[in-house]
Design an enzyme around this catalytic site. Structure first.
Site, PDB file in Angstrom:
ATOM      1  CB  SER A  38     -74.847  24.990   8.799  1.00 30.02           C
ATOM      2  OG  SER A  38     -74.102  24.313   8.188  1.00 30.02           O
ATOM      3  CE1 TYR A  92     -70.514  22.063  11.921  1.00 33.87           C
ATOM      4  CE2 TYR A  92     -72.842  21.464  10.359  1.00 33.87           C
ATOM      5  CZ  TYR A  92     -71.905  22.357  10.769  1.00 33.87           C
ATOM      6  OH  TYR A  92     -71.579  23.333   9.647  1.00 33.87           O
TER       7      TYR A  92
END
Length: 232
Positions: free
Chosen positions: A133, A146
């Site tokens: 990501s 995250y």
């Protein structure tokens, strides 16, 4: 490089990016074992759903053998896509959520990859694509866990590339920016009005990477929406 008649495992294949990648592979003539806890609302003669909770190593072991029974031993591609997100202040984050994110996003990737690599070494070929990501290189407020897991995925990918390249195994790290999916809804936040990429865009990047010649590959791929603030 033709993908016809190759075989792949895709994790997190029930919806969103994972399902889009599975469909794109199938369109290229690849047989796919799609791993996820829930079965996708999708049918194809060469798509085989395999139930697995990646946080549970015993379930990963079972899913691996089931996949080999369905596809055969020669697994050419592994797409480590499964992942979870959570938004909240670090001091308010439940410990179980922190552990869950690392169990799925990091430990699960390890459990799966550990079982695929020996078969790829035997073949002296293969391509592993880890879906990271933009959060893997940029810190985001209220997304500490995250971001931490995706930083880990980037580091793991770079080390795997260096470790496996002499065995003919490619390792690519694909880091998308904003994508239309259930990700934000699953984190309990309101839907963003940003102009985002589609899951099919990420799938096309995967196919592009897999189609490269044997002596060429992408180590890092960053993909972003061109005009994220443009109103659609």
């Amino acid at each position: 490089m033709s993908l016809q008649n190759k075989k792949a495992i895709v994790t997190g294949a029930s919806k969103g990016i994972g399902l889009a990648i599975s469909k794109a592979l199938l369109n290229e003539g690849v047989s796919v074992a799609g791993w996820s806890r829930s079965k996708p609302d999708y049918n194809h003669a060469n798509f085989h759903h395999v139930a697995a909770d990646l946080a549970n190593e015993e379930e990963v072991e079972k899913a691996f053998w089931v996949s080999q029974d369905m596809l055969g031993k020669d697994i050419h591609f592994l797409i480590n896509n499964a992942g979870l997100g959570y938004r909240g202040a670090i001091e308010e984050m439940p410990i179980e959520k922190w552990k869950q994110l690392f169990d799925i996003n990091v430990h699960g990737l390890f459990y799966v990859t550990k079982r695929i690599v020996p078969e790829m070494k035997r073949m002296q070929e293969g391509h592993i694509i880890n879906i990271a990501s933009g959060a893997g290189s940029n810190g985001i407020p209220n997304m500490v866990a995250y971001c931490g897991t995706k930083h880990a995925v980037v580091g793991i990918s770079h080390s795997m590339h260096a470790e496996l390249r002499n065995d003919g195994i490619k390792v690519s790290c694909l880091s998308p920016g904003s994508v239309y999916s259930d990700f934000e809804k699953n984190m309990g936040v309101e839907k963003s009005d940003k102009n985002k990429m589609m899951p099919e865009d990420i799938a096309s990047a995967v196919i592009h990477a897999l189609n490269t010649s044997q002596n060429f590959h992408y180590v890092d791929m960053e993909v972003r929406p061109l005009q994220p603030n443009k109103k659609s």
